[in-house]
Scaffold this active site. Sequence first.
Site, PDB file in Angstrom:
ATOM      1  N   HIS A   1      -9.394   1.392   5.340  1.00  0.00           N
ATOM      2  CA  HIS A   1      -8.105   1.422   6.000  1.00  0.00           C
ATOM      3  C   HIS A   1      -8.257   2.555   6.971  1.00  0.00           C
ATOM      4  CE1 HIS A   1      -4.112   2.839   6.385  1.00  0.00           C
ATOM      5  NE2 HIS A   1      -3.466   1.603   5.772  1.00  0.00           N
TER       6      HIS A   1
ATOM      7  N   SER B   1       3.573  -1.583  10.418  1.00  0.00           N
ATOM      8  CA  SER B   1       5.236  -2.012  11.016  1.00  0.00           C
ATOM      9  C   SER B   1       5.030  -3.370  10.649  1.00  0.00           C
ATOM     10  CB  SER B   1       5.437  -1.099  12.074  1.00  0.00           C
ATOM     11  OG  SER B   1       4.829   0.257  12.299  1.00  0.00           O
TER      12      SER B   1
ATOM     13  N   GLY C   1       2.663   2.685  11.130  1.00  0.00           N
ATOM     14  CA  GLY C   1       3.878   3.886  10.180  1.00  0.00           C
ATOM     15  C   GLY C   1       3.929   4.156  11.580  1.00  0.00           C
TER      16      GLY C   1
ATOM     17  N   LYS D   1      -0.383   4.026  -0.237  1.00  0.00           N
ATOM     18  CA  LYS D   1      -0.685   5.467   0.429  1.00  0.00           C
ATOM     19  C   LYS D   1      -0.352   6.363  -0.549  1.00  0.00           C
ATOM     20  CE  LYS D   1       0.059   3.739   5.149  1.00  0.00           C
ATOM     21  NZ  LYS D   1       0.224   3.776   5.815  1.00  0.00           N
TER      22      LYS D   1
ATOM     23  N   GLU E   1      -5.587  -5.071  10.775  1.00  0.00           N
ATOM     24  CA  GLU E   1      -3.896  -3.492  11.270  1.00  0.00           C
ATOM     25  C   GLU E   1      -4.528  -2.471  12.343  1.00  0.00           C
ATOM     26  OE1 GLU E   1      -2.292  -2.735   6.981  1.00  0.00           O
ATOM     27  OE2 GLU E   1      -4.016  -0.834   7.228  1.00  0.00           O
TER      28      GLU E   1
ATOM     29  N   ASN F   1       1.180  -1.169   0.075  1.00  0.00           N
ATOM     30  CA  ASN F   1      -0.126   0.060  -0.089  1.00  0.00           C
ATOM     31  C   ASN F   1       0.758   1.233  -0.296  1.00  0.00           C
ATOM     32  OD1 ASN F   1      -1.602   2.304  -0.168  1.00  0.00           O
ATOM     33  ND2 ASN F   1      -2.350   1.383   2.625  1.00  0.00           N
TER      34      ASN F   1
ATOM     35  N   GLU G   1      -6.760   4.863   7.801  1.00  0.00           N
ATOM     36  CA  GLU G   1      -6.142   6.344   7.527  1.00  0.00           C
ATOM     37  C   GLU G   1      -7.408   7.323   7.161  1.00  0.00           C
ATOM     38  OE1 GLU G   1      -2.794   5.529   5.566  1.00  0.00           O
ATOM     39  OE2 GLU G   1      -1.710   4.877   7.609  1.00  0.00           O
TER      40      GLU G   1
HETATM   41  P1  PGA Z   1       3.158   0.376   7.623  1.00  0.00           P
HETATM   42  O1  PGA Z   1       1.379   0.761   6.896  1.00  0.00           O
HETATM   43  O2  PGA Z   1       3.742  -0.460   6.790  1.00  0.00           O
HETATM   44  O3  PGA Z   1       3.298   1.771   7.386  1.00  0.00           O
HETATM   45  O4  PGA Z   1       2.874   0.147   9.290  1.00  0.00           O
HETATM   46  C1  PGA Z   1      -0.299  -0.532   7.204  1.00  0.00           C
HETATM   47  C2  PGA Z   1      -0.719   0.112   6.654  1.00  0.00           C
HETATM   48  O5  PGA Z   1      -0.572   1.325   6.211  1.00  0.00           O
HETATM   49  O6  PGA Z   1      -1.404  -0.152   5.438  1.00  0.00           O
END
Ligand code: PGA
Length: 259
Positions: free
Chosen positions: A95, A213, A173, A11, A167, A9, A97
């Site tokens: 997601h 992460s 992140g 983003k 998640e 992903n 976000e």
């Molecule tokens: P990350 O994000 O691996 O940077 O923690 C995962 C995601 O948002 O799908």
Amino acid sequence: MKQYIVAGNWKMHKDVQEANLFVLNILKDLLNQKKIQIIICPSYTALFNIHELLKNTPIGLGGQNMHSQSKGAFTGEISGEMLMSAGCQYVILGHSERRHVFGEADDFIRDKVKQALAIGLKPIICVGEKLDERQSGQTLEVIRRQCDSALSVVTEHEIQHCVIAYEPVWAIGTGVVATPEQASEAHAMIRKLLATKYSKSTADSISILYGGSVKSSNAASLIQAPDIDGFLIGGASLLEDEFVKIAEIVDEYLKQKES
Ligand code: PGA
């Protein structure tokens, strides 16, 4: 048969040129990972080009979001049909976000899941608790609420075309990864929900990904944990070596499992 999936992903990262270069640089290595389904979810503007590069390969292409309607006066939005016409087979929905930065509610996400399935896009449905929800013991309740809502419109036939991604918001992140035990517990609970709503054999055939992460340094221990069927990767999917390494780790795990 349940598929093991490694999905990136991206983003809001990588412009058209950067996206092209990235895929060209790692395509050969990714194509060597034959046991797993790899999916790349770039920015909207890079979709069409990446589709051209991935055409005639088994690597999947996904959008990072879509609207629940086919068309209309929704400035700045994108429809599932548009994603498909740019070459997508998948779309990430719900997601964290989208839920927590852009305020998308369970109902809206449910409508998107319904629309994606209706037009033939495979939704990667994301669920997960925030830190305060985990700390106050509400993890399983939050996951249950998000799953119940998103899956309320999904038939037993349609669920075969869905991927679920657990998640935890506190792990996205942040560099703080869930332990294999924490992830496994949530995945088992999602599997149980699927078994209750559909059937055990159906539940066992659905891929449940972990995201938050994930890196090459923690992927091996996570993939060995029960009920973890692959990863949805943010930050590490932007790095050529890391993304390839994680795909290799999952592919190798499967090879060993089958031998
Ligand atoms: P990350 O994000 O691996 O940077 O923690 C995962 C995601 O948002 O799908």
